[in-house]
Motif scaffolding. Structure first.
Motif, PDB file in Angstrom:
ATOM      1  N   ASP A  21       0.753  -1.167  -0.063  1.00 57.60           N
ATOM      2  CA  ASP A  21       0.030   0.025   0.055  1.00 57.60           C
ATOM      3  C   ASP A  21       0.877   1.309  -0.149  1.00 57.60           C
ATOM      4  OD1 ASP A  21       0.648  -0.672   2.727  1.00 57.60           O
ATOM      5  OD2 ASP A  21      -0.965   0.033   3.219  1.00 57.60           O
ATOM      6  N   GLY A  22       2.247   1.015  -0.509  1.00 56.46           N
ATOM      7  CA  GLY A  22       2.958   2.120  -0.636  1.00 56.46           C
ATOM      8  C   GLY A  22       3.727   2.998   0.592  1.00 56.46           C
ATOM      9  N   VAL A  23       3.629   2.267   1.789  1.00 53.16           N
ATOM     10  CA  VAL A  23       4.387   2.788   2.999  1.00 53.16           C
ATOM     11  C   VAL A  23       5.857   2.418   2.761  1.00 53.16           C
ATOM     12  CG1 VAL A  23       4.377   2.820   5.429  1.00 53.16           C
ATOM     13  CG2 VAL A  23       2.126   2.513   4.332  1.00 53.16           C
TER      14      VAL A  23
ATOM     15  N   SER B  78       9.380  -4.331  -2.785  1.00 52.64           N
ATOM     16  CA  SER B  78       7.846  -4.596  -2.740  1.00 52.64           C
ATOM     17  C   SER B  78       7.902  -5.733  -1.711  1.00 52.64           C
ATOM     18  CB  SER B  78       7.208  -4.460  -3.746  1.00 52.64           C
ATOM     19  OG  SER B  78       5.701  -4.699  -3.183  1.00 52.64           O
ATOM     20  N   MET B  79       7.327  -5.364  -0.344  1.00 57.17           N
ATOM     21  CA  MET B  79       7.218  -6.562   0.795  1.00 57.17           C
ATOM     22  C   MET B  79       5.699  -6.859   0.515  1.00 57.17           C
ATOM     23  SD  MET B  79      10.068  -6.993   2.124  1.00 57.17           S
ATOM     24  CE  MET B  79      11.678  -6.009   2.121  1.00 57.17           C
ATOM     25  N   PRO B  80       5.544  -8.067   0.652  1.00 59.69           N
ATOM     26  CA  PRO B  80       4.125  -8.601   0.651  1.00 59.69           C
ATOM     27  C   PRO B  80       3.340  -8.306   1.943  1.00 59.69           C
ATOM     28  CG  PRO B  80       5.608 -10.506   0.875  1.00 59.69           C
ATOM     29  CD  PRO B  80       6.461  -9.104   0.861  1.00 59.69           C
TER      30      PRO B  80
ATOM     31  N   GLY C  53       1.055   5.265   6.910  1.00 59.63           N
ATOM     32  CA  GLY C  53       2.411   5.640   7.285  1.00 59.63           C
ATOM     33  C   GLY C  53       3.069   6.620   6.258  1.00 59.63           C
ATOM     34  N   LYS C  54       4.344   6.766   6.253  1.00 58.34           N
ATOM     35  CA  LYS C  54       4.803   7.619   5.206  1.00 58.34           C
ATOM     36  C   LYS C  54       5.103   7.200   3.860  1.00 58.34           C
ATOM     37  CE  LYS C  54       7.446  10.193   8.749  1.00 58.34           C
ATOM     38  NZ  LYS C  54       8.798  10.547   9.242  1.00 58.34           N
ATOM     39  N   THR C  55       4.870   7.876   2.801  1.00 56.67           N
ATOM     40  CA  THR C  55       4.980   7.515   1.312  1.00 56.67           C
ATOM     41  C   THR C  55       6.055   8.318   0.604  1.00 56.67           C
ATOM     42  OG1 THR C  55       3.997   6.538  -0.832  1.00 56.67           O
ATOM     43  CG2 THR C  55       2.969   8.779   0.537  1.00 56.67           C
ATOM     44  N   ILE C  56       6.549   7.671  -0.448  1.00 59.58           N
ATOM     45  CA  ILE C  56       7.371   8.589  -1.289  1.00 59.58           C
ATOM     46  C   ILE C  56       6.561   9.190  -2.349  1.00 59.58           C
ATOM     47  CG2 ILE C  56       9.601   7.320  -0.681  1.00 59.58           C
ATOM     48  CD1 ILE C  56       9.213   6.026  -3.440  1.00 59.58           C
TER      49      ILE C  56
END
Length: 196
Positions: free
Chosen positions: A12-14, A153-155, A161-164
């Protein structure tokens, strides 16, 4: 010089606090260390080795720089650690001072960051690698100051949380270069900025 952004990311991009429980608790983030169950030395570790192959400098935000300096500056005898320690580094921060600069690092103030990194990109050779540092990574993506993304990318879904990734509607077309999947379900995805 190419700017390469390399880091762990959830589905989810965290990107916040991948390494340990107390790495970054901003916003009440309670999932620090979320990458540990999925780390694979060959595929995941190999992604960082590959990213560092053409590295001539490293870029960091303050928190990541402090964590990396504490973890790596005293290690020696490992090829990855030796290269990491030898490379020149830049840290973007308004809370650090020149007297705080160790670990072969130069300070860039926040207001000067985009201009200084643009200058590095235009005049330097090799790759400048940005690991972690979500605020700085997001700024570079917003400004189009990146050439490659290496997303590990972890499953796992973390639910916040923070995203880039910028939220202002900035669009950048990318070309898929490669994907390697580890036995633990991690996808190491490499993307380059599309030409034209």
């Amino acid at each position: 010089m190419r700017i390469v952004i390399c880091g762990f990311i959830s589905l989810d991009g965290v990107v916040q606090a991948p390494g340990g429980p107390d790495e970054d608790r901003d916003g009440g983030f309670a999932h620090g260390g979320w990458t540990q169950p999925y780390f694979d030395p060959e595929v995941v570790g190999g992604a960082f080795d590959a990213a560092m192959k053409n590295a001539t400098t490293l870029l960091y935000g303050r928190r990541t720089w402090q964590n990396m300096a504490a973890a790596w500056s005293q290690q020696a005898g490992d090829p990855f650690a030796d290269k990491l320690n030898a490379l020149p580094k830049y840290v973007v921060s308004d809370s650090l001072d020149e007297k705080d600069m160790t670990w072969n690092t130069s300070l860039i103030r926040n207001a000067e960051a985009v201009g200084r990194i643009r200058e590095l990109r235009e005049t330097g050779d090799g790759d400048a690698i940005l690991m972690g540092s979500p605020t700085l990574a997001r700024t570079l993506i917003e400004e189009g100051l990146f050439d490659e993304l290496i997303l590990i990318s972890m499953p796992v879904i973390l639910g916040g949380g923070k995203t880039i990734f910028p939220a202002q509607g900035t669009k950048h077309a990318l070309e898929h270069v490669s994907t390697v999947t580890s036995p633990t379900g991690v996808n190491v995805c490499v993307y380059r900025r599309a030409q034209g």
